[in-house]
Design a protein around this motif. Structure first.
Motif, PDB file in Angstrom:
ATOM      1  N   ALA A  10     -11.917  -7.163  22.344  1.00 38.59           N
ATOM      2  CA  ALA A  10     -11.486  -5.865  22.846  1.00 38.59           C
ATOM      3  C   ALA A  10     -12.663  -5.191  23.556  1.00 38.59           C
ATOM      4  O   ALA A  10     -13.824  -5.377  23.183  1.00 38.59           O
TER       5      ALA A  10
ATOM      6  N   GLU B 261     -14.694   0.424  24.978  1.00 39.85           N
ATOM      7  CA  GLU B 261     -14.080   1.759  25.022  1.00 39.85           C
ATOM      8  C   GLU B 261     -12.842   1.883  24.140  1.00 39.85           C
ATOM      9  O   GLU B 261     -12.386   2.994  23.856  1.00 39.85           O
ATOM     10  N   THR B 262     -12.278   0.758  23.706  1.00 37.54           N
ATOM     11  CA  THR B 262     -11.099   0.829  22.825  1.00 37.54           C
ATOM     12  C   THR B 262     -11.499   0.945  21.353  1.00 37.54           C
ATOM     13  O   THR B 262     -10.652   1.208  20.504  1.00 37.54           O
TER      14      THR B 262
ATOM     15  N   ASP C 217     -12.906   2.602  18.188  1.00 39.86           N
ATOM     16  CA  ASP C 217     -13.166   3.906  17.584  1.00 39.86           C
ATOM     17  C   ASP C 217     -14.111   3.706  16.395  1.00 39.86           C
ATOM     18  O   ASP C 217     -13.707   3.152  15.370  1.00 39.86           O
TER      19      ASP C 217
ATOM     20  N   ASP D 194      -7.238  -5.562  23.785  1.00 37.23           N
ATOM     21  CA  ASP D 194      -7.281  -4.102  23.728  1.00 37.23           C
ATOM     22  C   ASP D 194      -6.049  -3.536  23.016  1.00 37.23           C
ATOM     23  O   ASP D 194      -6.152  -2.644  22.163  1.00 37.23           O
ATOM     24  N   SER D 195      -4.870  -4.056  23.351  1.00 39.74           N
ATOM     25  CA  SER D 195      -3.638  -3.596  22.697  1.00 39.74           C
ATOM     26  C   SER D 195      -3.659  -3.911  21.208  1.00 39.74           C
ATOM     27  O   SER D 195      -3.238  -3.102  20.384  1.00 39.74           O
TER      28      SER D 195
ATOM     29  N   MET E 139      -6.359  -4.288  19.308  1.00 34.94           N
ATOM     30  CA  MET E 139      -7.328  -3.387  18.680  1.00 34.94           C
ATOM     31  C   MET E 139      -6.721  -2.003  18.466  1.00 34.94           C
ATOM     32  O   MET E 139      -6.873  -1.398  17.389  1.00 34.94           O
ATOM     33  N   GLN E 140      -6.018  -1.504  19.467  1.00 31.29           N
ATOM     34  CA  GLN E 140      -5.420  -0.168  19.360  1.00 31.29           C
ATOM     35  C   GLN E 140      -4.366  -0.117  18.256  1.00 31.29           C
ATOM     36  O   GLN E 140      -4.295   0.862  17.498  1.00 31.29           O
ATOM     37  N   SER E 141      -3.559  -1.168  18.141  1.00 31.67           N
ATOM     38  CA  SER E 141      -2.527  -1.198  17.097  1.00 31.67           C
ATOM     39  C   SER E 141      -3.148  -1.264  15.711  1.00 31.67           C
ATOM     40  O   SER E 141      -2.703  -0.579  14.780  1.00 31.67           O
TER      41      SER E 141
ATOM     42  N   GLN F  57      -6.196  -0.253  14.815  1.00 33.07           N
ATOM     43  CA  GLN F  57      -6.885   1.000  14.502  1.00 33.07           C
ATOM     44  C   GLN F  57      -5.901   2.129  14.214  1.00 33.07           C
ATOM     45  O   GLN F  57      -6.150   2.974  13.345  1.00 33.07           O
ATOM     46  N   LYS F  58      -4.782   2.149  14.926  1.00 31.63           N
ATOM     47  CA  LYS F  58      -3.767   3.184  14.687  1.00 31.63           C
ATOM     48  C   LYS F  58      -3.276   3.119  13.242  1.00 31.63           C
ATOM     49  O   LYS F  58      -3.168   4.140  12.545  1.00 31.63           O
TER      50      LYS F  58
ATOM     51  N   ARG G 191      -6.051   4.174  10.709  1.00 36.10           N
ATOM     52  CA  ARG G 191      -6.188   5.635  10.612  1.00 36.10           C
ATOM     53  C   ARG G 191      -5.177   6.183   9.605  1.00 36.10           C
ATOM     54  O   ARG G 191      -5.506   7.013   8.765  1.00 36.10           O
TER      55      ARG G 191
END
Length: 310
Positions: free
Chosen positions: A163, A166-167, A169, A292-293, A295-297, A299-300, A303
């Motif tokens: 990833a 910037e993706t 967190d 990237d997608s 990683m975002q899923s 991390q979401k 959280r």
């Protein structure tokens, strides 16, 4: 071959019942290979191909189909066999994998078979890590080899494995998180693992739905709470013995497991899978493979998980 892929709506009814259809084809010998019909858009006689300067040796050229330009790969060369005779007798299997459309040049196309995933086995031990097989099944006394297309695509087309910075967190770095990854492709398993490692997450890697189900049932029998052991499960859909839809249905039907966050991570078409995710109770569908997608899923959900434990 005009009618070989007719009736796709009928085929979608197979999904979720641990069944699938395999398109059989040959390369340069009598050996038959297979590819999941759901990944096939059409089968055509090999059209004229335009050569691409300095392209990978496996890429025969590009074909122009209904306003689109797609690369055509010699599938025989891609898995280490001798090149196909690129003449009018060859066929191109047009497929959608990992968010892209490409054609695979094959010697001939046989037919479609409808079988249960329980009839599909992992490759024999001894085929080695360099093997291009993801599974095998027996039809009429003959061993049919199912090709690991993720491995072929990675080697020929390439793509990012991690990833982008910037993706990531930094506030969602792992808090002893652990993810269960289920996929029959070693390439796909390691792609997910690599993304997880970027934020310090440990992974357990399993190779099919049956192995994952047995593992989860074993944890429950020991008194382990699944949600305490794993932050989430990321599972492929197409797998030998038990597919991802069936695994998801079993997990979400079990009171000891149903609250675990479950992502179905597959190269099958997104439109179809959106409906299937709802049908089997999975939490999310994610198309392979975009780091990237992914990683975002991840991390979401982390959280949400971390907030719940705060």
């Amino acid at each position: 071959m005009a009618g070989v892929l007719d009736g796709v709506d009928q085929r979608t009814k197979l999904a979720g019942h641990n069944r699938f259809e395999l398109l059989l084809f040959k390369l340069v010998s009598r050996q038959r290979f297979g590819i999941n019909v759901f990944k096939v858009q059409e089968v055509i006689q090999c059209p004229p191909l335009t050569q691409i300067p300095n392209s990978h040796s496996v890429i025969c050229g590009v074909a122009h189909l209904r306003g689109k330009t797609i690369p055509v790969l010699d599938l025989s060369m891609a898995i280490g066999m001798r090149p196909l005779q690129r003449d009018a007798g060859c066929y191109v299997i047009v497929t959608e994998y990992n968010r892209s459309i490409q054609g695979f040049l094959v010697g001939s196309v046989d037919r479609i078979i409808n079988i249960g995933w329980e009839q599909v086995k992992a490759p024999p031990t001894g085929t080695g890590k360099e093997s291009y097989l993801t599974a095998v099944t027996e039809i009429e006394g003959e061993l049919i080899e199912v090709i690991d297309v993720e491995k072929v695509m990675k080697e020929v087309i390439g793509g990012r494995e991690e990833a982008s910075a910037e993706t990531i967190d930094q506030n969602v770095m792992s808090q002893n998180d652990h993810i269960l990854v289920v996929d029959d492709s070693s390439v796909a398993r390691n792609q997910v693992k690599r993304v997880c490692e970027q934020i310090g997450i440990e992974c357990t890697l399993l190779k099919d739905g049956q192995e994952a189900w047995d593992h989860l049932c074993g944890l429950v029998a020991e008194g382990t709470k699944i949600e305490q052991r794993y932050s989430m499960i990321i599972s492929d859909v197409e797998m030998p013995r038990m597919d991802g839809y069936t695994l998801a249905t079993k997990i979400k039907s079990d009171p000891n497991m149903k609250h675990i966050y479950l992502i179905l991570h597959t190269s099958l078409s997104g439109v179809f899978n959106t409906a299937m995710v709802q049908k089997v109770g999975a939490n999310e569908f994610l198309a392979k493979f975009d780091p990237d997608s992914l990683m975002q899923s991840i991390q979401k959900q982390l959280r949400t998980s971390h907030a719940g434990h705060a």
